[in-house]
Structures are given as structure tokens and as C-alpha cells.
Design a protein around this motif. Structure first.
Motif, PDB file in Angstrom:
ATOM      1  N   GLU A 173       0.760   6.808  -7.607  1.00  0.00           N
ATOM      2  CA  GLU A 173      -0.186   7.350  -6.859  1.00  0.00           C
ATOM      3  C   GLU A 173      -0.644   6.769  -5.556  1.00  0.00           C
ATOM      4  N   SER A 176       2.260   8.143  -3.086  1.00  0.00           N
ATOM      5  CA  SER A 176       1.771   9.723  -2.701  1.00  0.00           C
ATOM      6  C   SER A 176       0.728   9.899  -1.828  1.00  0.00           C
ATOM      7  N   ALA A 177      -0.325   8.976  -1.848  1.00  0.00           N
ATOM      8  CA  ALA A 177      -1.437   9.064  -0.847  1.00  0.00           C
ATOM      9  C   ALA A 177      -1.345   8.295   0.046  1.00  0.00           C
ATOM     10  N   ARG A 181      -3.956   5.573   1.100  1.00  0.00           N
ATOM     11  CA  ARG A 181      -4.141   4.632   0.079  1.00  0.00           C
ATOM     12  C   ARG A 181      -3.209   3.387  -0.011  1.00  0.00           C
TER      13      ARG A 181
END
Length: 335
Positions: free
Chosen positions: A320, A323-324, A327
Motif C-alpha cells: 500500500e 502504490s500511494a 505515503r
């Protein structure tokens, strides 16, 4: 990268002893069949010193465990009965010519009863970091004087044992980064999970990954990627030097940091550690602008069946984070 606030303060052992026990257990030699390599050194010791009994042992929490032995039937004895803990010498070598003439041992169960030890000589065994692991000991049922050449011989034989122990440890490390290889890292995590449940603490795992390493290898060659991995591993070793932290290479482009003893609640511990990891990743990204560092962090949960559950959550959080774009660190707690 480890805060003292994350360490449990309601422990029966001192911090130094806890560190020592971790080093002993990470050798993964306790409760195993006798090892041929150590058995060979024991046999050589009895022949060279002309003594009937010898053992190579590790000092565990409540026992002295014999990795190899000759002339002694037991595989372990209670720690409080171990000669090496009663008469440990600062020089590493302890010699007791006649136990009946020594007030510390004249009433000892192994002196008054089988195997009726009258002579004892033992040399402490240390890790490469100077941590006491155990001892190489020789005993006899008759009093004896150990000459200077025999003392030197026993010291040299103890050195052989130490070299063998260090070799075992090196074989668990990634040759490039000098942190634990993935399989060993997961095995140690599983053992630490059982310990954390006994001590009612939690573990936190942070996975730090490197995005852009493949492109670096394609553009500049694999030596540049290898250099990057060594740089990151070196920084991690310096930041995470506490024995309560385990470092591993968890993938071709990723590292794992396992915090084994956290006494805060999971959310607080993960928040504290994720902040530290974020700072670490930010610094690396600043130093190497063409590379993106990202991390997934998770803590053990009551329903975890094994350390793999913790690992999978951290991997999911890491995916995650990749993909962000905004972040760098993602936290995923078990429900």
C-alpha cells in the motif's frame, strides 16, 4: 531506532542477562541432538588432556545445556548447579584442583554424588561481540593439577569451539548485507513470538523496501545495486544495534526490522516505531534522490497463528505504501 520506552520493565533478569539469553537462543542449538563438530572437539579434549569427562555447554535461562559430552550421561543440569556459574573467572579459565578442598564445592551435589567430581577446569565461551555463551569443561573423579601447557591447550580448544559457533552464525547471514537471511529471519521471528506470548508483550515488524533498484541495476550494473543494499544494511545495523531487534533481508530489495520486546499497546508501539522508520526512509531518499524508500509496519495480534501472519500484514502495508505516492510508511494492525 529503538526507544528504551519500548522495553519491558517488569522482568526477572537484568537487561544484560536478557541480551545474553537472546544471543544464546539465536544460535538455535538448544534441545538439539549432539552435534558431530562439537562432539569431535570434546573427544579431542579428553584425549589431549587425558581426562575422562568433558562437555561443551550453553548457559540457558534455568539450565546448562550440553551440546556435546563425553563421560557424562545427562544432557543438561540446573543452572544453579553449573560449576561455571559458581566459579567463573574474569580470565575465562577456571581451575579447581580438588573440589573437596574448595568451600564453594565441597557440598555440591555433583561432588558428593554421581559423577563425584573432584577436579574441574572450564573455559568460558564468548560470542564475537563478547557475550558469554557457555563453557568448555573437563572433569575427573580424582584431584589433579593442570599445568601451564595444559591450560594453554584448554584455552586453544575453547577457541575452536568459539570459531565453530561463529561460523554457524555467519552461515545464517546474507553474504552481501551481513543481516539474517529470510528463512533464518522468519525462524527466529517464530521463536520470538512464542517468547513474547510468555512475557505478555508484543512484537512489531517493519519492512523497508527499495523502489528503483532494478532500474539502477539496468543503468549502472549490478555492482551499483549491491552497493546500495550494503549501504542500507550498514545504516540499519548501526541504527538497530540492540539485541532485542533482529534484522533480516526479507527480499531482493527489502529488509525486515523485528522489534521483539514492546510493552506499549500495539497502536502506540507501531506509531512510535513507524515514525522512526519514516525518518530513516526520508533520510535515505534525500541521500539517494533517484531511489524511493517505503515501509509497511505491523504488530502481533492475539489471533496470529504464527509469525507469518505478522509478516503478511507488514507486506500488505508495504504494498500500500508503494502504490500511494504520498505515503512513505503504511501501518496495518491485526483486527
Amino acid at each position: 531506532m529503538v526507544s528504551p520506552a519500548l522495553q519491558p520493565d517488569n522482568i526477572a533478569f537484568s537487561d544484560i542477562e536478557l541480551d545474553r539469553l537472546r544471543c544464546v537462543r539465536r544460535l538455535e542449538l538448544l534441545d538439539k541432538p549432539e552435534d558431530p563438530s562439537f562432539l569431535g572437539i570434546v573427544e579431542l579434549t579428553t584425549k589431549l588432556l587425558d581426562l575422562p569427562m568433558a562437555v561443551v555447554s550453553l548457559l540457558d535461562e534455568s539450565r546448562q545445556w550440553f551440546l556435546a559430552r563425553q563421560g557424562i550421561p545427562a544432557r543438561e543440569i540446573p543452572r544453579e548447579m553449573a560449576f561455571c556459574t559458581i566459579a567463573q573467572s574474569t580470565s575465562g579459565l577456571t581451575v579447581i584442583p580438588d573440589t573437596l578442598e574448595d568451600d564453594r564445592f565441597s557440598q555440591h551435589p555433583l561432588v558428593k554424588g554421581p559423577p563425584h567430581i573432584r577436579f574441574y577446569a572450564g573455559h568460558s565461551l564468548y560470542s564475537s561481540h563478547g557475550v558469554l555463551l557457555g563453557s568448555l569443561c573437563v572433569t575427573d573423579q580424582q584431584p589433579r593439577v593442570l599445568g601451564s601447557s595444559e591450560r594453554s591447550m584448554l584455552t586453544a580448544l575453547a577457541g575452536l569451539v568459539e570459531e565453530e559457533l561463529r561460523l554457524r552464525e555467519l552461515l545464517k547471514l546474507c553474504p552481501l548485507t551481513r543481516v539474517y537471511q529470510r528463512v533464518c529471519f522468519l525462524r527466529l521471528a517464530e521463536a520470538e513470538l512464542q517468547q513474547s506470548r510468555r512475557s505478555n508483550s508484543i512484537m512489531v515488524l517493519a519492512l523497508i523496501s527499495i523502489d528503483g533498484l532494478t532500474e539502477m541495476n539496468e543503468k549502472h550494473g549490478f555492482s551499483s545495486g549491491d552497493h546500495m543494499l550494503k549501504v542500507v544494511a550498514g545504516k540499519l545495523r548501526r541504527e538497530c544495534s540492540a539485541s532485542s531487534v533482529i534484522l533480516g533481508r526479507t527480499g531482493s530489495h527489502s529488509f525486515g526490522i523485528l522489534y521483539t520486546q514492546c510493552d506499549l499497546n500495539p497502536a502506540s508501539a507501531v506509531k512510535h516505531i513507524s515514525q522512526q522508520v519514516a525518518e530513516f526512509c526520508s533520510q535515505l531518499s534525500t541521500d539517494y534522490p533517484l531511489i524511493h524508500f517505503y515501509s509497511g509496519v505491523s504488530a502481533t495480534a492475539p489471533h496470529d497463528g504464527s509469525a507469518l501472519d505478522l509478516f503478511y500484514r507488514a507486506e500488505q502495508a508495504s504494498a500500500e505504501a508503494l502504490s500511494a505516492a504520498d505515503r512513505q510508511v503504511v501501518v496495518l494492525l491485526g483486527s
